[in-house]
Design an enzyme around this catalytic site. Sequence first.
Site, short mmCIF file in Angstrom:
data_model
loop_
_atom_site.label_atom_id
_atom_site.label_comp_id
_atom_site.label_asym_id
_atom_site.label_seq_id
_atom_site.Cartn_x
_atom_site.Cartn_y
_atom_site.Cartn_z
N ASP A 98 0.78 -1.23 0.00
CA ASP A 98 0.00 0.00 0.00
C ASP A 98 0.82 1.29 0.00
O ASP A 98 0.34 2.32 0.44
CB ASP A 98 -0.92 0.01 1.23
CG ASP A 98 -0.19 -0.37 2.50
OD1 ASP A 98 1.03 -0.12 2.58
OD2 ASP A 98 -0.82 -0.92 3.42
N GLU A 120 -0.22 -9.07 -0.89
CA GLU A 120 -0.78 -8.52 0.34
C GLU A 120 -2.00 -7.65 0.02
O GLU A 120 -2.13 -6.51 0.45
CB GLU A 120 0.26 -7.73 1.14
CG GLU A 120 -0.12 -7.56 2.61
CD GLU A 120 0.96 -6.93 3.46
OE1 GLU A 120 1.84 -7.68 3.90
OE2 GLU A 120 0.91 -5.70 3.67
N GLU A 134 -1.84 5.04 2.96
CA GLU A 134 -1.88 3.62 2.61
C GLU A 134 -3.27 3.09 2.30
O GLU A 134 -3.46 2.29 1.38
CB GLU A 134 -1.22 2.78 3.72
CG GLU A 134 0.29 2.92 3.80
CD GLU A 134 0.76 4.10 4.62
OE1 GLU A 134 1.98 4.23 4.83
OE2 GLU A 134 -0.10 4.92 5.06
N HIS A 209 6.61 5.81 13.75
CA HIS A 209 7.00 6.67 12.64
C HIS A 209 5.84 7.10 11.73
O HIS A 209 6.05 7.89 10.81
CB HIS A 209 8.03 5.94 11.76
CG HIS A 209 7.46 4.76 11.03
ND1 HIS A 209 7.37 3.52 11.60
CD2 HIS A 209 6.92 4.65 9.79
CE1 HIS A 209 6.81 2.69 10.74
NE2 HIS A 209 6.53 3.35 9.63
N ARG A 211 2.85 8.73 9.65
CA ARG A 211 2.46 10.13 9.41
C ARG A 211 1.25 10.54 10.23
O ARG A 211 1.17 11.68 10.71
CB ARG A 211 2.14 10.33 7.91
CG ARG A 211 3.33 10.29 7.00
CD ARG A 211 2.88 10.33 5.54
NE ARG A 211 4.00 10.17 4.61
CZ ARG A 211 4.69 11.16 4.07
NH1 ARG A 211 4.39 12.40 4.40
NH2 ARG A 211 5.69 10.92 3.25
N HIS A 242 13.38 5.97 13.05
CA HIS A 242 13.17 6.18 11.61
C HIS A 242 13.94 7.42 11.16
O HIS A 242 14.17 8.35 11.94
CB HIS A 242 11.67 6.36 11.36
CG HIS A 242 11.26 6.23 9.93
ND1 HIS A 242 11.34 7.27 9.03
CD2 HIS A 242 10.73 5.19 9.24
CE1 HIS A 242 10.89 6.87 7.85
NE2 HIS A 242 10.52 5.62 7.95
#
Length: 381
Positions: A98, A120, A134, A209, A211, A242
């Site tokens: 994604d 996936e 995603e 990490h 967003r 990250h």
Amino acid sequence: MEKLRIMSVFGTRPEAIKMAPLVKELASRDEIESLCCVTAQHREMLDSVMEVFDLKADCDLDIMTPRQTLSTITSKCLLGMDDAIEQLKPDMILVHGDTSTTFAGALSAFYHKVPVGHVEAGLRTYDKYSPFPEEMNRKLVTAIADLYFCPTKNNRENLLKEGVTEGLFITGNTVIDALKTTVRKDYRFTTELLNELDYSRKVVLVTCHRRENYGQPMENIMTALRDIALQNEDCELVYPVHLSPVVRENAQKFLAGTPRVHLIDPLSADEMHNLMARCYMVMTDSGGLQEEAPALGKPVLVMRKETERPEAVAAGTVKLCGVEYDDVLRMGNELLRSREAYDAMAHAVNPYGDGHACARIADAILWHFGCRSERPADFNA
């Protein structure tokens, strides 16, 4: 008969970990020429995975730029894919999961009228802004794809409800295949701190990490993590931070200097897998770790408001703790202090695979192109 040219496209570290064993499985089939196109959406972290799995790209778009945006990632990937498809002339393009690379890779394949296989497929939260971007990326790829490789029965059910009725396969998750090759009892870390840790103590592996956690949610999480370390003298928090400047600034502000909190640089795939195998539990906002850690018997607390992996929650290997300070602190402390709560999660059955997902995907591709007479059997957790 000419070999089928199957091109795998990926650009981030998590994608690479999950696609690497598939690229190798495809290469092992006599009927297939396995091609690899990387966008390098994450340059350094992608390169480390390629090295661990001994993969070489047939095409490297090298799109990463400092402080890149979703628009620059998508547009540069689309433009680069034009040349890759013209040069390599694939019979099918495989995209994973994604990411922005996933969406742009599938869209470019569609523009060139090349069939798409979605590895996936079928994960959903049904909130288009979480995880962002995603959730929308995977829904858009669903509209484009021809073959859907679903890790679980639940993922297939999601697609059936959306009207997808053909090309559906339940394969298990390829990350379980990857773990089989990376985790070793005699493994020695290149990050010396990880060799020196006392794993008889409660080592907590942390990642944070995403967003959608930027801002107050990330401050809540970091503060709770700090207080978990301060309130539990028998635990050590190891946080591979990250490379995102936002994440690194928050980690330094809220966690640097806290006793028993170790802020380290991002780890290679094999280092991460072996740390996971030795740790006590995992606290994360990642997607992939929700699948990997249960395969190694490690409880996972997910620091997000929802998960696209409800199978793990239903199985008991994963719990959502949200992004509020009180919830993260309470649930982290519970697992560290209650053996009963810990064992209930650690001993649950992982629903994500048996290590043969890549073979099922390769068989399905060959069946689709008429190289196999029998449709491959689905994975049944």
